[in-house]
Design an enzyme around this catalytic site. Structure first.
Site, PDB file in Angstrom:
ATOM      1  N   LYS A   1      36.793   3.008 -40.337  1.00 50.84           N
ATOM      2  CA  LYS A   1      36.427   1.366 -40.188  1.00 50.84           C
ATOM      3  C   LYS A   1      35.870   0.766 -41.582  1.00 50.84           C
ATOM      4  O   LYS A   1      36.270   0.018 -42.346  1.00 50.84           O
ATOM      5  CB  LYS A   1      35.951   1.165 -38.951  1.00 50.84           C
ATOM      6  CG  LYS A   1      36.641   1.362 -37.692  1.00 50.84           C
ATOM      7  CD  LYS A   1      35.897   1.078 -36.795  1.00 50.84           C
ATOM      8  CE  LYS A   1      34.502   1.054 -36.386  1.00 50.84           C
ATOM      9  NZ  LYS A   1      33.892   2.599 -36.189  1.00 50.84           N
TER      10      LYS A   1
ATOM     11  N   HIS B   1       9.273   4.664   1.886  1.00 50.08           N
ATOM     12  CA  HIS B   1       9.444   5.285   0.566  1.00 50.08           C
ATOM     13  C   HIS B   1      10.905   4.633   0.059  1.00 50.08           C
ATOM     14  O   HIS B   1      11.092   4.042  -0.996  1.00 50.08           O
ATOM     15  CB  HIS B   1       9.659   6.703   0.152  1.00 50.08           C
ATOM     16  CG  HIS B   1       8.710   7.345   1.165  1.00 50.08           C
ATOM     17  ND1 HIS B   1       7.594   8.171   0.681  1.00 50.08           N
ATOM     18  CD2 HIS B   1       8.692   7.798   2.642  1.00 50.08           C
ATOM     19  CE1 HIS B   1       6.759   8.627   1.759  1.00 50.08           C
ATOM     20  NE2 HIS B   1       7.431   8.532   2.837  1.00 50.08           N
TER      21      HIS B   1
ATOM     22  N   GLY C   1      -2.338   4.378   5.560  1.00 52.94           N
ATOM     23  CA  GLY C   1      -2.687   3.997   7.018  1.00 52.94           C
ATOM     24  C   GLY C   1      -2.288   2.614   7.638  1.00 52.94           C
ATOM     25  O   GLY C   1      -2.802   1.872   8.180  1.00 52.94           O
TER      26      GLY C   1
ATOM     27  N   GLY D   1       0.706  -1.049   0.024  1.00 52.93           N
ATOM     28  CA  GLY D   1       0.051  -0.144   0.014  1.00 52.93           C
ATOM     29  C   GLY D   1       0.800   0.999  -0.091  1.00 52.93           C
ATOM     30  O   GLY D   1       2.091   1.379   0.308  1.00 52.93           O
TER      31      GLY D   1
ATOM     32  N   PRO E   1       8.068  -1.272   5.094  1.00 51.58           N
ATOM     33  CA  PRO E   1       7.602   0.027   5.004  1.00 51.58           C
ATOM     34  C   PRO E   1       8.409   0.922   4.468  1.00 51.58           C
ATOM     35  O   PRO E   1       9.680   0.519   4.136  1.00 51.58           O
ATOM     36  CB  PRO E   1       7.540   0.301   6.589  1.00 51.58           C
ATOM     37  CG  PRO E   1       8.489  -0.535   7.248  1.00 51.58           C
ATOM     38  CD  PRO E   1       9.076  -1.611   6.569  1.00 51.58           C
TER      39      PRO E   1
ATOM     40  N   SER F   1      33.466  -1.348 -31.022  1.00 50.93           N
ATOM     41  CA  SER F   1      33.814  -2.165 -29.867  1.00 50.93           C
ATOM     42  C   SER F   1      34.835  -1.242 -29.063  1.00 50.93           C
ATOM     43  O   SER F   1      36.013  -1.294 -28.690  1.00 50.93           O
ATOM     44  CB  SER F   1      34.868  -3.637 -30.302  1.00 50.93           C
ATOM     45  OG  SER F   1      35.912  -3.040 -31.371  1.00 50.93           O
TER      46      SER F   1
END
Lengths: 297, 636
Positions: B476, B118, B45, B40, B116, B544
């Site tokens: 090349k 962030h 909450g 959530g 929990p 490369s």
């Protein structure tokens, strides 16, 4: 045994086997308490039918209840186990005791330092203990395999994530591991398991008339003549038991008439206080977390 | 009632009544503890809901409640105080890891894996999901489904979670009406279907006031379903006993009287004394004795901690798997896996990591990164950059030593792994096996009768690989083309592998991340080697940019037939030439990883030939090249 306890038992045995398989020098931390008794019981089951091959380590402050020491010695004799007893005699010689010193200073010297010395001296790479996550708030995030930096420092931010029950147990030189097979057990689980398996424990857990004094609202047992009494203190005989065991001057009793496991389980279902409320040391801010950072168990 | 009590007190007979019978012991818990997690958004909450469950089930003791009410404002309990653990987190007001909470009802015990925060939420959600059997998805009735809700659910489903229950919270803020609840649930159900999750309930709750958490709310008479706690009590996770007998060996030991015993937890199925189990191809034995949790038994089922004695005594170590015959897991040497990258340092293709899978371990290299979870679209998309912390990706790993493995959907125990950095010893990835791409022994070398030498002799030439490296615009392709024409006119059998052209076919699935560039060069190196094996002179024209990749190509092809040519022109010259208009696009930002502009070029330190094309014409360059080839013994 019910399904819930059986699952907890299998999980703890699995963790104990991981510790045995992955480390060269495991040691079982044995505090003589109920959780240690369960842990020892499980450690033997984990390797049965073979015999337990790791030593037990008891950090003895010399202020443990006398019944604890008698129980420890009887167990070692009965099972013929290697019981390493370690005391910080240097601190004792300098006058360290639980009466004149702050509980946190005393615990640091007599338990934390002694434990670190014993681990270093014997070269143990994993110390298996009976701590539970439900005991104390800061333990809710403790890992099952908990890394200690060189010097036994616990660094919360360096702990390894535990996915799928897989454990990263690799150690840098000087680092050690703590292992907590009872992490997911609650106090009630411990008691129900003790009852189901008939695990012997120190009789101090059962209510009996014992000599106590009232001090700061707590009941302290007068276990020997070393406890200095204040002028206003009076020794009473009350029917009490202990929810946790430690150093007798620092471990409060509770009034109870629970004389067997079943009665204790019933009591627990109705109690409104945590088991560590009887621990004088826990009640200063985040003290358990601070102790752990220093290497306390 | 009061009158009766007074009367009773006065009655001496009743005063002497026997002591009340002791309260009954708790009933046996017939199901193992349910491990569940919460998903959530931060403001929905979650702490309050967890605090509510703990308080209502009596899991919070008075001394802790007292602390929580001291931390709260006024008479309100600060539920987050009950839930937040570490001092540092409380001080910073953040939570950074998975916390475990316990509570029990008379019917069942519970464990909440609470992830929990962030920060680092991807890894924490993944870690919690890897331990959980059910997720409570918490959504605010007022705010509806949030991006974080969707992400949490997606991450959980990628880490083994199969079942969810919806708790639509803050019903008190929407008047406890049915309509907002129904709207949120409709959206959630569609999301669950998209993610392949089973839904076992959708409950309108108010965690703050306690509605429908543990007790039925009288204020929402329109809701007739169970309350949250009832759903949790009744949930039955999938049965592990149904699968084939599998016993990963964790530990082995010797008995005092001689004899060997092997220990482990039965991952699935059932094992009984007298049964035959297979350890690997052609190695089986019979179970002669069996112990569960240390006690002798005749049979044991999934989840049991057992010890087995086998006859004959076979060589079993930690990491082996005993299985029902015919059902033995494959010995995997290459796996396709899904994982979350945990380390701050990006994943490195080709580097060795340690892998722990089941009870086995080996070192692995990651051969390629295939896709990465796009947290906005919630789909796995082809990846064009390196894996960073909290990325969820599909990758391939090659195992140094084959290990018994199964797809995660068939076995949680043999299909989950962690990867460990060998230097820092940190866990850098965790995930699950999607498929076993290669098994030990299923791709033996096929011995060929016509040798490479035979083929070269038939073409009357010495096969060779000329590897042109340098910035775009250095010359090349021009040199490769001129050289090819020259060789052709000399009657030599040659071919050009041009980087830009190969990206339209052989490497069409690759982007321009460092990982993909490495893979592209690895492929071209392999193909060039095969073409040289068949007798051709191969001209490779490829930027490369990385030394390590060119060194790997030299090794794959063989140094004796490999010429590294540094086609060198200053960047300003290349930009000025810009034959394909690439620099112009890179400067406007539309080529975010263009070498020389936004991505580095590691010049060869000791090339076999150094052509400074700003100082010579293409024809002169080709003459230099032919000279170098003649010096290596080629007839050109």
């Amino acid at each position: 045994m019910d399904t819930h306890l059986k699952a907890l038992e299998a999980e703890a045995i699995g963790i104990l086997r991981e510790a045995q398989a992955r480390f060269a020098r495991p040691v079982l931390l044995y505090s003589i308490g109920k959780d240690s008794s369960v842990l020892y019981h499980l450690a033997r089951k984990a390797v049965a039918p073979a015999a337990l091959a790791m030593p037990l380590l008891h950090v003895d402050t010399t202020y443990k209840f006398r019944e604890m020491i008698a129980f420890r010695d009887a167990l070692a004799a009965r099972d013929r186990i290697e019981m390493i007893v370690r005391t910080n005699h240097e601190a004792l010689g300098q006058g360290m005791n639980p009466f004149d010193h702050d509980a946190s200073v005393y615990t640091a010297a007599m338990k934390t330092v002694a434990l670190r010395q014993a681990l270093d001296e014997h070269g143990f790479d994993v110390a298996i203990g009976g701590a539970r996550r439900d005991e104390e708030r800061s333990r809710a995030k403790e890992r099952i395999f908990s890394l200690r930096e060189p010097g036994h420092r616990w660094e919360p931010r360096n702990q390894r994530p535990e996915f799928f029950g897989l454990y990263n147990t690799r150690l840098a030189p000087g680092a050690t591991m703590r292992c907590f097979p009872l992490s997911n057990w609650t106090e009630l689980d411990i008691w129900r398991y003790i009852e189901a398996e008939r695990i012997p424990i120190v009789p101090l857990y059962y209510a009996r008339p014992r000599p106590v004094v009232r001090r700061n609202g707590q009941l302290i047992m007068v276990d020997d003549g070393r406890l200095p009494l204040q002028p206003d203190e009076r020794v009473e005989t009350l029917t009490v038991r202990f929810r946790t065991l430690g150093c007798y001057p620092l471990t409060a009793a509770v009034e109870s008439d629970a004389t067997d496991n079943a009665a204790i389980i019933r009591e627990l279902l109705h109690t409104r206080h945590s088991e560590r409320i009887g621990r004088v040391i826990d009640h200063v801010g985040s003290s358990m977390e601070d102790k752990k950072r220093e290497g306390y168990f | 009632m009061a009158a009766k009590l007074n009367q009773a007190k006065a009655d001496p007979v009743i005063e002497e009544s026997p002591a009340p019978l002791p309260a009954p012991l708790p009933a046996p818990l017939l199901r193992p503890r349910l491990r569940f997690m919460t998903c959530g958004s931060v403001d929905d909450g979650k702490s309050t809901l967890i605090g509510r469950l703990l308080v209502e089930s009596g899991a919070v003791f008075e001394d802790h409640l007292l602390e929580a009410s001291r931390a709260g404002t006024g008479s309100e309990l600060d539920f987050s105080f009950l839930v937040d653990g570490l001092k540092a987190e409380r001080e910073q007001g953040i939570t950074i890891d998975v916390a475990y909470r316990y509570f029990a009802t008379p019917r069942r015990a519970f464990l909440i894996a609470d992830a929990p925060g962030h920060q680092q939420y991807t890894r924490n959600q993944a870690a919690a999901a890897s331990q959980a059997e059910l997720a409570v998805v918490l959504v605010s009735a007022e705010d509806g489904v949030q991006p974080q809700t969707r992400r949490h659910m997606a991450i959980a489903s990628l880490f083994g979670l199969k079942t969810v229950v919806f708790a639509v919270n803050k019903m008190d803020l929407v008047g406890r009406d049915k309509e907002p609840f129904t709207a949120v649930v409709t959206e959630l159900r569609a999301l669950a279907v998209a993610l392949g999750l089973d839904v076992i309930g959708a409950i309108p709750v108010s965690a703050r006031d306690g509605d429908n958490v543990a007790a039925r709310s009288a204020a929402m008479p329109w809701y007739h379903g169970p309350v949250l706690l009832e759903v949790l009590e009744a949930f039955e996770p999938a049965d592990r006993i149904a699968g084939p007998a599998l016993l990963p060996i964790a530990l082995t030991g010797r008995l005092d009287g001689g004899g060997r015993v092997s220990y482990g937890e039965i991952a699935s199925g059932r094992i009984a004394v007298g049964e035959t189990l297979t350890a690997r191809d052609g190695v089986s034995a019979t179970v002669t004795r069996l112990w569960e949790a240390g006690a002798p038994v005749s049979a044991a089922e999934a989840g049991a901690a057992v010890a087995v004695e086998l006859t004959p005594e076979i060589d079993l170590g930690r990491g082996a798997v005993l299985a029902a015959p015919e059902r033995a897991p494959a010995l995997a040497s290459q796996l396709r896996v899904r994982c979350v990258w945990l380390a701050a340092e990006p994943l490195q293709i080709g580097r060795s990591y340690d892998l722990e899978l089941g009870t086995g371990e080996t070192s692995v290299t990651v051969s390629r990164v295939e896709r990465r979870l796009d947290l906005d679209a919630l789909t796995m998309t082809p990846i064009d950059e390196n894996l960073n912390a909290n990325d969820i990706a599909m990758i391939r790993v090659n195992l140094a030593k084959p290990l018994p493995a199964m797809p995660f959907e068939h076995s949680r125990q043999l299909g989950a792994f962690i990867m460990i950095d060998r230097l820092s010893r940190r866990t850098v990835a965790a995930g699950s096996v999607l498929s076993i791409e290669r098994q030990s022994g299923d791709t033996p070398w096929q011995a060929l009768q016509v040798t490479n030498e035979d083929r070269a002799r038939a073409m009357n030439q010495t096969p060779f690989v000329i590897w042109l490296t340098g910035l775009s615009g250095a010359g090349k392709s021009t040199i490769a083309d001129l050289l090819d024409r020259r060789l052709h006119s000399l009657g030599r059998h040659a071919a050009v592998l041009d980087g830009d052209n190969l990206r339209r076919g052989l490497s069409a699935d690759l982007g321009f991340s460092e990982a993909d560039r490495s893979e592209n060069i690895r492929r071209v190196g392999q193909v060039a080697g095969l073409m040289a094996n068949s007798g051709l002179i191969v001209v490779v024209s490829l930027i490369s940019p990385f030394r390590q990749d060119r060194a790997a190509a030299r090794e794959a092809i063989g140094a004796a037939r490999f010429l590294e040519v540094f086609v060198d022109a200053p960047l300003e010259v290349c930009q000025q030439r810009d034959p394909k208009g690439m620099y112009a696009r890179a400067m406007t930002g539309s080529l975010p990883r263009f070498t020389g502009i936004a991505s580095g070029y590691e010049a060869p330190e000791a090339p076999d030939l150094h052509l400074k094309t700003a100082e010579m014409s293409p024809l002169e360059a080709v003459e230099h090249l032919l000279g170098a080839l003649r010096a290596r013994g080629l007839k050109v």
